[in-house]
Write a protein that holds these residues in place. Structure first.
Motif, PDB file in Angstrom:
ATOM      1  N   GLU A   1       0.821  -1.201   0.000  1.00  0.00           N
ATOM      2  CA  GLU A   1       0.000   0.000   0.000  1.00  0.00           C
ATOM      3  C   GLU A   1       0.860   1.259   0.000  1.00  0.00           C
ATOM      4  O   GLU A   1       0.537   2.245  -0.686  1.00  0.00           O
ATOM      5  N   ILE A   2       1.965   1.243   0.724  1.00  0.00           N
ATOM      6  CA  ILE A   2       2.872   2.396   0.733  1.00  0.00           C
ATOM      7  C   ILE A   2       3.367   2.699  -0.675  1.00  0.00           C
ATOM      8  O   ILE A   2       3.428   3.853  -1.108  1.00  0.00           O
ATOM      9  N   ASN A   3       3.727   1.652  -1.407  1.00  0.00           N
ATOM     10  CA  ASN A   3       4.219   1.843  -2.768  1.00  0.00           C
ATOM     11  C   ASN A   3       3.096   2.183  -3.736  1.00  0.00           C
ATOM     12  O   ASN A   3       3.281   2.972  -4.665  1.00  0.00           O
ATOM     13  N   ARG A   4       1.915   1.603  -3.498  1.00  0.00           N
ATOM     14  CA  ARG A   4       0.786   1.876  -4.394  1.00  0.00           C
ATOM     15  C   ARG A   4       0.407   3.342  -4.380  1.00  0.00           C
ATOM     16  O   ARG A   4       0.112   3.933  -5.436  1.00  0.00           O
ATOM     17  N   VAL A   5       0.434   3.980  -3.217  1.00  0.00           N
ATOM     18  CA  VAL A   5       0.021   5.386  -3.163  1.00  0.00           C
ATOM     19  C   VAL A   5       1.033   6.296  -3.861  1.00  0.00           C
ATOM     20  O   VAL A   5       0.708   7.417  -4.245  1.00  0.00           O
ATOM     21  N   ARG A   6       2.264   5.816  -4.055  1.00  0.00           N
ATOM     22  CA  ARG A   6       3.267   6.616  -4.771  1.00  0.00           C
ATOM     23  C   ARG A   6       3.090   6.510  -6.286  1.00  0.00           C
ATOM     24  O   ARG A   6       3.464   7.405  -7.012  1.00  0.00           O
TER      25      ARG A   6
END
Length: 505
Positions: A241-246
């Protein structure tokens, strides 16, 4: 049709297909429609010339001599002279797979029918590839506005002059053609220009660099994930999720791959990491690798166009009943894309170096300084940081842009260039250096894993496999020894693609 044959259509060549022909030795065939285009464009050019229309490089000179008329009875001599006079490149020789890549790229663009040369040229390219004749091509001398100084040496082989390799053995080109049952070409009008004027040297070498880079970026993810386990690092930056929001594509691709590589690793246990936040060389590795991936995606889009479109001048436009002078040999767009990629690779290199140094630093890892198994009697990895950083310094220098450094040449009419062949060749060197740098990082990570005393320390499936493959060729450093041998072994392991194969990547 088996997978040892690549069918060329003019508009469907890919990096993987070029590698099939250039590296794996696949044969080439023409799509029927492409053969028809060859014949139609040749007939069209003759029709225009018979109507006394000036055609650049056909019935006129080239470059600053474009104002000179070439009479029909001198067509052969003029085109032979063009090939000979353009053979001005200097060594070293391009590797044989690179020359095969140049030929298949150029052949594919000829099949589009925008060149107007004799169809026999296309069939000669096909025969050279299929009968394992590889011209000797010095790789330096082109400024990137069509690789005329270098590609002329391929043309030289076709007319039975110069040198070539036949089944890997170097010999006079005329002898190589004879052994394969081929006759030298008799050049007709516009044939010389079609042979020497394209960007196939830079494109052919560039495609093979890209093919290598697709392996390298996956290896970089593998070695990083292994180092993270050795470092006892924090996995929170890998969270989906951290990477998805980027949202950056390359970052998400690397993060997803590293998560897969860490399947079963002890790092996913709660509160296991050494620190809440790792140094940026660990914390931001997927972001840095992602920058390489994004640069590679962008470059591949441009190279797919280069491989499947005409860079001929003049360009035969049968639909407009015309042959038009143009600047379609201009490749500054993908020259600067290669330079962008070199800069991104420099960031990847620097991060790998810092990770390696951190792995040797006791207050980061909780392990002995320089990963020594015996602080009183074994020096271990203190000195290895010097070649590591020297290689990175080379990469930093090679990443400097050079596409804007050019002179006005050819009687001052050619006053722009991109130095694309050199841009590609220095990127090739960056990639080779990175195999060493990542290999040295892997050596450190393997040593650190062996020194970890914690009961909970458990490598994931991929990490265990990497450790095993390294230890098959490089033993644990129990006593000081010649580490040059270990570095060479790690380099060969990574460059061979063996880790990718065993991990099914």
């Amino acid at each position: 049709m088996d997978n040892r044959t690549v069918v060329l259509t003019g508009d469907s060549l890919t990096v993987e297909k070029v590698a099939q022909v250039a590296i794996d030795g696949a044969k080439v065939e023409f799509a029927p429609a492409a053969q028809q285009e060859l014949q139609k464009s040749r007939e069209f050019v003759y029709k225009l010339v018979n109507d006394n229309v000036p055609v650049y490089g056909f019935n006129t000179g080239v470059g600053a001599n474009k104002d000179r008329t070439v009479a029909a009875e001198y067509y052969n001599q003029f085109n032979v002279n063009m090939v000979r006079s353009h053979c001005v490149a200097v060594g070293p020789e391009a590797a044989l797979p690179e020359v095969r890549a140049m030929m298949v790229v150029r052949l594919n663009t000829l099949l589009l029918g925008y060149t107007g040369m004799s169809p026999e040229i296309a069939y000669m390219y096909q025969n050279l590839l299929n009968k394992n004749i590889t011209p000797v091509v010095p790789e330096r001398g082109s400024i990137g506005e069509a690789d005329i100084a270098c590609l002329s040496h391929i043309a030289l082989t076709m007319i039975g002059e110069g040198e070539a390799y036949y089944c890997g053995k170097k010999m006079p080109a005329k002898e190589a053609l004879a052994k394969a049952g081929l006759q030298p070409l008799i050049l007709g009008p516009k044939d010389g220009l079609a042979l020497v004027s394209s960007n196939a040297l830079a494109a052919g070498q560039g495609v093979l660099v890209m093919h290598e880079l697709k392996k390298l970026i996956n290896l970089a993810d593998i070695i990083y994930s292994f180092s993270l386990e050795a470092f006892k690092g924090n996995v929170s930056p890998l969270d989906e999720e951290i990477n998805r929001v980027r949202r950056f594509q390359g970052q998400n691709e690397s993060a997803a791959q590293v998560r897969r590589l860490l399947t079963g690793s002890y790092l996913w246990l709660p509160n296991i990491a050494n620190a809440l936040q790792d140094p940026l060389c660990f914390r931001c590795a997927c972001h840095i690798h992602g920058a390489v991936r994004d640069s590679l995606h962008y470059l591949e889009e441009l190279m797919n166009i280069q491989m499947n479109s005409s860079d001929d001048n003049p360009c035969v436009l049968m639909s407009q009943n015309a042959i038009m002078s143009c600047g379609n040999f201009e490749v500054v767009n993908w020259a600067v894309a290669f330079e962008m990629l070199g800069i991104a690779l420099s960031h990847l290199s620097r991060a790998a170096c810092f990770r390696t140094i951190k792995l040797s630093t006791a207050h980061f890892t909780g392990l002995p300084r320089f990963l020594t198994p015996d602080p009183e009697h074994v020096i271990a990895f203190g000195t290895i940081q010097k070649p590591l950083t020297a290689l990175d310094a080379e990469i930093r220098h090679l990443a400097n842009p050079v596409s804007m450094d050019f002179y006005a040449v050819a009687g001052d009419i050619e006053d722009h260039a991109s130095n694309t062949p050199y841009v590609v060749q220095k990127t090739r060197k960056i990639v080779d250096n990175l195999y060493y740098i990542l290999g040295i990082e892997a050596i450190h990570a393997a040593q650190a894993c062996d020194l970890r005393p914690e009961k909970e320390f458990q490598l994931g499936t991929a990490g265990h496999t990497v450790q095993q493959k390294i230890r098959e060729i490089i033993p644990f450093l129990a006593q000081d020894r010649n580490l040059t041998t270990d570095i060479a072994s790690a380099y060969k392991l990574l460059k061979s693609g063996g880790l990718l194969d065993v991990l099914h990547i």
